[in-house]
Design an enzyme around this catalytic site. Structure first.
Site, short mmCIF file in Angstrom:
data_model
loop_
_atom_site.label_atom_id
_atom_site.label_comp_id
_atom_site.label_asym_id
_atom_site.label_seq_id
_atom_site.Cartn_x
_atom_site.Cartn_y
_atom_site.Cartn_z
N TYR A 68 0.60 -1.09 0.15
CA TYR A 68 -0.02 0.07 0.05
C TYR A 68 0.77 1.26 -0.03
O TYR A 68 1.72 1.49 -0.86
CB TYR A 68 -0.91 -0.04 1.29
N LYS A 94 -19.41 -20.49 -14.16
CA LYS A 94 -18.71 -20.20 -15.43
C LYS A 94 -17.15 -19.74 -14.67
O LYS A 94 -16.12 -20.39 -15.27
CB LYS A 94 -19.29 -19.23 -16.37
N ASP A 115 -22.02 -17.85 -25.68
CA ASP A 115 -23.17 -18.39 -26.31
C ASP A 115 -23.18 -18.52 -27.85
O ASP A 115 -23.79 -19.35 -28.20
CB ASP A 115 -24.52 -17.60 -25.71
N GLY A 168 -31.36 -17.98 -33.08
CA GLY A 168 -30.80 -17.24 -32.01
C GLY A 168 -29.40 -16.93 -32.42
O GLY A 168 -28.77 -17.03 -33.31
N ASN A 181 -19.41 -26.26 -24.49
CA ASN A 181 -18.30 -25.26 -24.46
C ASN A 181 -17.20 -25.08 -23.58
O ASN A 181 -16.28 -24.39 -23.98
CB ASN A 181 -19.40 -23.82 -24.02
#
Length: 388
Positions: free
Chosen positions: A5, A60, A128, A162, A285
């Site tokens: 930091y 996912k 998708d 689609g 996928n």
């Protein structure tokens, strides 16, 4: 505290201010993907809203981490207006090395993805659309090879119009499928030039044929059926009406357009894939998206372009033609897997996927000019692979 930091953290801040690409060196950006959705097309559940879709986005993220070592923030955006959604994603994009859009309904998803790809300098992919396209195209190339058919001569019937169906068909076209050999259907029937209710995306695939209006009419003599629609729309009689060694990809989930048992009972020579893990040749996928982003992140790519998608497709298709590792055979009950009608898509647990697909994508990014360089830090040793 001094290093993490104040005051030490000011040093990389200043470096990044003068050279934004230094963020890949000093921060987690280079291994961080956002999975972003507005919940308007979640699985087969439809428009259930951003919050209800969160379990899918978290899942996912888990797959990204397990299969490719990629960190994920899942972000559920309660906004259906595509322009407002785009602005929200653009505003948070500096955090990430890549953006995976998920479960956004058509046609809005086309505008959202295309705009973000154009206006952001990190990889953006609506899984998708393109994940399904890449995996199904890899399976299609192999299925056509098994059937002894050429893609440029094959007759296609695509049931569904689609996001997935449009993207799948465009990728098939890039591999040689001819638009005049493609018939696409939506919920109203065959998409033809006679219709006046078509979106721009649907009109692209409108057929000039006037002799067909229904799936039963369109399927006669077809070589390939790809279903991205709903359960039980393809009958056994329709399968019997197809050409010899018909290729049937019934990808509706969880219940396909025709069951595996029904299709096999209708035609012994059918070559079939589904979206289910309990039947041969699952179009999943997870075979693609973790490794596509892994390859893109590792070369700090500015985009996921067509060259990268085609490279992933060819890498997946080629892998299925090779001998299957013993560990994969064990995972599937010691069933012997050999390239053919019952095995033409790699299994999701195949450990070779991360090397083959990721490296093919990374190489394509480099060769197509969208790579900034190689990410040399921050990845587990097992993720290392040669790009030459």
């Amino acid at each position: 505290m001094t290093l993490a930091y104040s005051p030490g953290v000011a040093v990389p801040c200043k470096d990044i201010e003068s050279d934004p690409t230094a963020a890949y060196k000093y921060t987690a950006k280079g291994n961080l993907v956002a999975v972003i959705s507005n919940g308007t097309a979640v699985l087969g559940l439809g428009d259930i809203g951003a919050m209800a879709g969160k379990p899918v986005m978290e899942g996912k993220g888990l797959l990204f981490k397990i299969y490719a070592g990629i960190d994920v923030f899942d972000i559920e955006v309660d906004e259906k207006d595509p322009k407002k959604f785009i602005e929200i994603v653009k505003a948070i994009a500096p955090t990430f090395g890549g953006i995976n859009l998920e479960d956004i309904k058509a046609p809005e998803c086309f505008e959202i993805e295309q705009t973000l790809k154009k206006e952001l300098d990190i990889p953006v992919m609506h899984d998708d659309q393109h994940g399904t396209a890449i995996i199904s195209a890899a399976g299609l190339l192999n299925a056509l090879s098994i059937a002894g058919k050429k893609i440029e001569e094959a007759r296609f019937v695509i049931n569904g119009a689609g996001a997935s169906a449009i993207s799948c068909t465009k990728l098939y076209e890039s591999f040689g499928a001819r638009r005049e050999n493609i018939v696409m259907l939506d919920s109203k029937g065959v998409i033809s030039k006679e219709r006046t209710d078509l979106t721009e995306e649907k009109a692209y695939f409108a057929t000039s044929r006037t002799d067909i209006h229904t799936l039963a009419e369109a399927i006669v003599g077809a070589d390939v059926f790809v279903g991205l629609s709903r359960a039980k729309v393809l009958s056994q009689d329709m399968v019997r009406a197809m050409a010899s060694q018909p290729i049937v990809f019934a990808l509706a989930n969880p219940n396909p357009e025709i069951t595996y048992e029904e299709a096999k009972a209708a035609r012994e020579d059918v070559i079939m894939a589904t979206g289910r893990s309990d039947y041969p040749n699952q179009i999943n996928n997870v075979i693609g998206f973790p490794y596509i982003f892994r390859g893109a992140l590792d070369v700090q790519a500015r985009a996921i372009n067509e060259e990268m998608k085609k490279a992933a497709t060819l890498a997946i298709a080629a892998l299925a033609r090779e001998a299957v590792p013993e560990e994969v055979t064990r995972a599937y009950g010691n069933v012997e897997l050999h390239f053919g009608p019952d095995y033409f898509i790699p299994k999701p647990v195949d450990p070779r996927l991360i090397v083959r697909v990721s490296s093919a994508v990374a190489r394509a990014a480099i060769e197509s000019g969208v790579a900034r360089g190689l990410l040399k830090i921050g990845l587990p040793m097992k993720m290392s692979y040669a790009l030459v």
